[in-house]
Each structure stands twice: as C-alpha cells, then as structure tokens.
Design a protein around this motif. Structure first.
Motif, PDB file in Angstrom:
ATOM      1  N   THR A  75      20.156 -11.518 -26.110  1.00  0.00           N
ATOM      2  CA  THR A  75      19.683 -12.267 -24.948  1.00  0.00           C
ATOM      3  C   THR A  75      20.818 -13.077 -24.340  1.00  0.00           C
ATOM      4  OG1 THR A  75      17.505 -12.417 -25.947  1.00  0.00           O
ATOM      5  CG2 THR A  75      17.973 -13.944 -24.161  1.00  0.00           C
ATOM      6  N   ALA A  76      21.638 -13.692 -25.194  1.00  0.00           N
ATOM      7  CA  ALA A  76      22.773 -14.477 -24.711  1.00  0.00           C
ATOM      8  C   ALA A  76      23.759 -13.607 -23.942  1.00  0.00           C
ATOM      9  CB  ALA A  76      23.471 -15.160 -25.882  1.00  0.00           C
ATOM     10  N   THR A  77      24.005 -12.401 -24.412  1.00  0.00           N
ATOM     11  CA  THR A  77      24.913 -11.487 -23.717  1.00  0.00           C
ATOM     12  C   THR A  77      24.351 -11.089 -22.360  1.00  0.00           C
ATOM     13  OG1 THR A  77      25.656 -10.643 -25.841  1.00  0.00           O
ATOM     14  CG2 THR A  77      26.144  -9.302 -23.926  1.00  0.00           C
ATOM     15  N   PHE A  78      23.055 -10.852 -22.301  1.00  0.00           N
ATOM     16  CA  PHE A  78      22.405 -10.514 -21.041  1.00  0.00           C
ATOM     17  C   PHE A  78      22.603 -11.626 -20.020  1.00  0.00           C
ATOM     18  CE2 PHE A  78      18.501 -10.333 -18.424  1.00  0.00           C
ATOM     19  CZ  PHE A  78      18.712  -9.094 -17.847  1.00  0.00           C
ATOM     20  N   TYR A  79      22.380 -12.872 -20.429  1.00  0.00           N
ATOM     21  CA  TYR A  79      22.594 -14.002 -19.531  1.00  0.00           C
ATOM     22  C   TYR A  79      24.079 -14.217 -19.247  1.00  0.00           C
ATOM     23  CZ  TYR A  79      17.740 -15.423 -19.854  1.00  0.00           C
ATOM     24  OH  TYR A  79      16.384 -15.469 -19.762  1.00  0.00           O
ATOM     25  N   GLY A  80      24.938 -13.820 -20.167  1.00  0.00           N
ATOM     26  CA  GLY A  80      26.374 -13.948 -19.959  1.00  0.00           C
ATOM     27  C   GLY A  80      26.868 -13.130 -18.776  1.00  0.00           C
ATOM     28  N   PHE A  81      26.285 -11.957 -18.565  1.00  0.00           N
ATOM     29  CA  PHE A  81      26.669 -11.143 -17.413  1.00  0.00           C
ATOM     30  C   PHE A  81      26.291 -11.830 -16.106  1.00  0.00           C
ATOM     31  CE2 PHE A  81      26.436  -7.590 -20.565  1.00  0.00           C
ATOM     32  CZ  PHE A  81      27.786  -7.295 -20.534  1.00  0.00           C
ATOM     33  N   PHE A  82      25.127 -12.455 -16.069  1.00  0.00           N
ATOM     34  CA  PHE A  82      24.737 -13.210 -14.880  1.00  0.00           C
ATOM     35  C   PHE A  82      25.626 -14.427 -14.688  1.00  0.00           C
ATOM     36  CE2 PHE A  82      20.735 -10.982 -15.744  1.00  0.00           C
ATOM     37  CZ  PHE A  82      20.593 -10.368 -14.518  1.00  0.00           C
ATOM     38  N   PHE A  83      26.049 -15.019 -15.787  1.00  0.00           N
ATOM     39  CA  PHE A  83      26.976 -16.153 -15.747  1.00  0.00           C
ATOM     40  C   PHE A  83      28.272 -15.744 -15.056  1.00  0.00           C
ATOM     41  CE2 PHE A  83      30.572 -18.235 -17.914  1.00  0.00           C
ATOM     42  CZ  PHE A  83      30.327 -19.556 -17.592  1.00  0.00           C
ATOM     43  N   LEU A  84      28.841 -14.620 -15.453  1.00  0.00           N
ATOM     44  CA  LEU A  84      30.088 -14.149 -14.852  1.00  0.00           C
ATOM     45  C   LEU A  84      29.905 -13.816 -13.379  1.00  0.00           C
ATOM     46  CD1 LEU A  84      31.430 -11.861 -17.711  1.00  0.00           C
ATOM     47  CD2 LEU A  84      32.199 -14.153 -17.083  1.00  0.00           C
ATOM     48  N   PHE A  85      28.769 -13.222 -13.036  1.00  0.00           N
ATOM     49  CA  PHE A  85      28.488 -12.902 -11.640  1.00  0.00           C
ATOM     50  C   PHE A  85      28.395 -14.170 -10.796  1.00  0.00           C
ATOM     51  CE2 PHE A  85      25.313 -12.210  -8.277  1.00  0.00           C
ATOM     52  CZ  PHE A  85      25.998 -11.252  -7.533  1.00  0.00           C
ATOM     53  N   ALA A  86      27.649 -15.163 -11.276  1.00  0.00           N
ATOM     54  CA  ALA A  86      27.495 -16.418 -10.525  1.00  0.00           C
ATOM     55  C   ALA A  86      28.813 -17.174 -10.447  1.00  0.00           C
ATOM     56  CB  ALA A  86      26.426 -17.287 -11.173  1.00  0.00           C
ATOM     57  N   TYR A  87      29.594 -17.132 -11.509  1.00  0.00           N
ATOM     58  CA  TYR A  87      30.901 -17.792 -11.560  1.00  0.00           C
ATOM     59  C   TYR A  87      31.810 -17.224 -10.467  1.00  0.00           C
ATOM     60  CZ  TYR A  87      34.925 -19.746 -14.143  1.00  0.00           C
ATOM     61  OH  TYR A  87      36.019 -20.441 -14.542  1.00  0.00           O
ATOM     62  N   GLU A 117      32.786 -29.424  -7.200  1.00  0.00           N
ATOM     63  CA  GLU A 117      32.886 -29.288  -8.653  1.00  0.00           C
ATOM     64  C   GLU A 117      31.575 -29.670  -9.342  1.00  0.00           C
ATOM     65  OE1 GLU A 117      37.661 -30.103  -9.182  1.00  0.00           O
ATOM     66  OE2 GLU A 117      36.262 -31.774  -9.301  1.00  0.00           O
ATOM     67  N   LEU A 118      30.862 -30.651  -8.808  1.00  0.00           N
ATOM     68  CA  LEU A 118      29.562 -31.004  -9.381  1.00  0.00           C
ATOM     69  C   LEU A 118      28.542 -29.887  -9.187  1.00  0.00           C
ATOM     70  CD1 LEU A 118      29.048 -34.782  -8.655  1.00  0.00           C
ATOM     71  CD2 LEU A 118      28.907 -33.643 -10.856  1.00  0.00           C
ATOM     72  N   ILE A 119      28.567 -29.254  -8.033  1.00  0.00           N
ATOM     73  CA  ILE A 119      27.660 -28.128  -7.809  1.00  0.00           C
ATOM     74  C   ILE A 119      28.008 -26.984  -8.755  1.00  0.00           C
ATOM     75  CG2 ILE A 119      26.838 -26.443  -6.117  1.00  0.00           C
ATOM     76  CD1 ILE A 119      25.889 -29.371  -5.719  1.00  0.00           C
ATOM     77  N   LEU A 120      29.283 -26.714  -8.931  1.00  0.00           N
ATOM     78  CA  LEU A 120      29.712 -25.704  -9.896  1.00  0.00           C
ATOM     79  C   LEU A 120      29.277 -26.098 -11.300  1.00  0.00           C
ATOM     80  CD1 LEU A 120      31.289 -23.164 -10.713  1.00  0.00           C
ATOM     81  CD2 LEU A 120      33.324 -24.605 -10.863  1.00  0.00           C
ATOM     82  N   VAL A 172      23.261 -24.343 -15.890  1.00  0.00           N
ATOM     83  CA  VAL A 172      22.048 -23.522 -15.979  1.00  0.00           C
ATOM     84  C   VAL A 172      22.324 -22.269 -16.795  1.00  0.00           C
ATOM     85  CG1 VAL A 172      20.461 -22.085 -14.646  1.00  0.00           C
ATOM     86  CG2 VAL A 172      21.020 -24.361 -13.860  1.00  0.00           C
ATOM     87  N   PHE A 173      23.425 -21.605 -16.505  1.00  0.00           N
ATOM     88  CA  PHE A 173      23.738 -20.376 -17.220  1.00  0.00           C
ATOM     89  C   PHE A 173      24.113 -20.644 -18.671  1.00  0.00           C
ATOM     90  CE2 PHE A 173      24.120 -18.809 -12.888  1.00  0.00           C
ATOM     91  CZ  PHE A 173      23.406 -17.628 -12.996  1.00  0.00           C
ATOM     92  N   CYS A 174      24.855 -21.716 -18.910  1.00  0.00           N
ATOM     93  CA  CYS A 174      25.195 -22.059 -20.297  1.00  0.00           C
ATOM     94  C   CYS A 174      23.934 -22.399 -21.080  1.00  0.00           C
ATOM     95  CB  CYS A 174      26.184 -23.209 -20.340  1.00  0.00           C
ATOM     96  SG  CYS A 174      27.830 -22.763 -19.769  1.00  0.00           S
ATOM     97  N   HIS A 175      23.009 -23.085 -20.431  1.00  0.00           N
ATOM     98  CA  HIS A 175      21.731 -23.396 -21.066  1.00  0.00           C
ATOM     99  C   HIS A 175      21.008 -22.119 -21.460  1.00  0.00           C
ATOM    100  CE1 HIS A 175      17.457 -24.371 -21.204  1.00  0.00           C
ATOM    101  NE2 HIS A 175      17.285 -23.690 -20.101  1.00  0.00           N
ATOM    102  N   LYS A 176      20.950 -21.158 -20.566  1.00  0.00           N
ATOM    103  CA  LYS A 176      20.270 -19.904 -20.862  1.00  0.00           C
ATOM    104  C   LYS A 176      21.014 -19.099 -21.925  1.00  0.00           C
ATOM    105  CE  LYS A 176      16.546 -19.356 -18.549  1.00  0.00           C
ATOM    106  NZ  LYS A 176      15.296 -19.298 -19.303  1.00  0.00           N
ATOM    107  N   ILE A 177      22.338 -19.114 -21.879  1.00  0.00           N
ATOM    108  CA  ILE A 177      23.115 -18.380 -22.883  1.00  0.00           C
ATOM    109  C   ILE A 177      22.901 -18.987 -24.261  1.00  0.00           C
ATOM    110  CG2 ILE A 177      25.457 -17.892 -23.684  1.00  0.00           C
ATOM    111  CD1 ILE A 177      26.222 -17.565 -20.718  1.00  0.00           C
ATOM    112  N   VAL A 178      22.935 -20.301 -24.350  1.00  0.00           N
ATOM    113  CA  VAL A 178      22.817 -20.963 -25.647  1.00  0.00           C
ATOM    114  C   VAL A 178      21.390 -20.876 -26.180  1.00  0.00           C
ATOM    115  CG1 VAL A 178      22.918 -23.207 -26.792  1.00  0.00           C
ATOM    116  CG2 VAL A 178      24.790 -22.475 -25.323  1.00  0.00           C
ATOM    117  N   GLN A 179      20.396 -21.165 -25.352  1.00  0.00           N
ATOM    118  CA  GLN A 179      19.036 -21.274 -25.854  1.00  0.00           C
ATOM    119  C   GLN A 179      18.207 -20.016 -25.713  1.00  0.00           C
ATOM    120  OE1 GLN A 179      17.566 -24.698 -23.812  1.00  0.00           O
ATOM    121  NE2 GLN A 179      18.345 -26.061 -25.375  1.00  0.00           N
TER     122      GLN A 179
END
Length: 190
Positions: free
Chosen positions: A94-106, A41-44, A50-57
C-alpha cells in the motif's frame, strides 16, 4: 471508486484548506516567510504531508484486530508463512502504491511553481527521504500492531488507533510544521 474518492478528497481538502489559511495569514501579516517557509514552500509542505501520511499509515484501521475478531487469524496459523511478514508486506504494498502518487504530485507541483529550491531535488535528499519513509512506515506498523493486539482482551481497539493517529499528526508535523513549535518543545520533538 471509494478508494479514489476518499484519497482525492483528503488531498484536495488538505491543499485547499492550507492554501486559504496560509494565504490569509501571509496577506494579513505582510510577510514573505514564516517559520523558515515561504508561501509556496508551505503549500508544498502540506501537499507532501498528505502523501507522507498515506505512505506511512496506509488506509487501514483494524488490519490485525479484524482478523482477531472475525477469526481470520486462524488461516494464518495453517499457512506456511509468517502472519506478521504477510501483514508488513501488505502494508508496504500500500505504501508503494501511494509512493507513486507522491512522486507524481511532487513533480507536478514543481512544474507549476518552478524548480527554485535545489534542496528538494538533490539525489541525496531523495534517497534519504525514501529511507525515512520506509522506516517510519515500519515504525507506524509496529506501534499500530501493538495496539491492535489489545483485541485479544478488549472488544474495541478503534479508539486506541485514532488516539495514536492524533498524536502522530500533532507531534509529527502533519497539522503544523515543527518549525512553528516553541523552542523548548523542539528539543523533544526532533
């Protein structure tokens, strides 16, 4: 290529460092959970951070101040669209672009480690998470915009944005999960 290299280096560095750090802590302490998190869970957590950071910022520093410094702000005064609406929509793109990577990594993480945590897969959790990320992205944009407006009077705003990011990293749980903070500070942070 620069975008992909920097993005994957950030993700890889964050995951590798957190994996080795928490693996050594868990092995040394002979415990199965810490702060309410198991090792997986910590690794997750750090992967999603990382992805939330990229989505937000997003990747940009100086998205308004550079227009002020270089005179690019003038073109927005002539266009029939709002300057801030244009910048907010670019930020959300930009946030949407990173959101797709977020879903893939998730999904990739849970294919590797299993689907044992039902909370992470409830539809309500997912929808609320997207709403929180959208709100946090706008809030970050608003705070950064206020700091970037200092460019009308000051020559450099970069240090203000770095300070904002550090405060967000520390108080937002990017560096250490909020459950590890002392009890008295959780009242203020949560």
């Amino acid at each position: 290529i620069d975008f992909w290299v920097s993005f994957f280096n950030l993700c890889l560095a964050q995951i590798v460092m957190s994996w080795f750090l928490w693996k050594s802590i868990f092995d040394y302490s002979q415990i199965t959970s810490m702060g309410g998190f198991s090792f997986d869970e910590l690794i997750l957590y750090y992967l999603l951070a990382v992805f939330c950071h990229k989505i937000v910022q997003g990747p940009q520093l100086g998205f308004i101040s550079m227009d002020i410094f270089e005179g690019g702000l003038n073109k927005y005064l002539l266009y029939p669209r709002s300057f801030f609406l244009h910048k907010v929509l670019a930020h959300y793109a930009t946030a949407t672009f990173y959101g797709f990577f977020f879903l893939f990594a998730y999904g990739l993480f849970f294919l590797c480690y299993g689907f044992s945590h039902s909370l992470f897969f409830s539809p309500l959790f997912f929808i609320l998470g997207l709403l929180v990320l959208a709100g946090a992205s706008y809030l970050y944009f608003a705070m950064a915009s206020c700091l970037e407006m200092v460019a009308f009077w000051a020559d450099y705003t970069w240090s203000l944005l770095v300070l904002l990011r550090f405060i967000i990293y520390f108080l937002g749980g990017f560096l250490i999960p909020l459950s590890f903070y002392p009890e008295w500070s959780k009242v203020w942070l949560e």
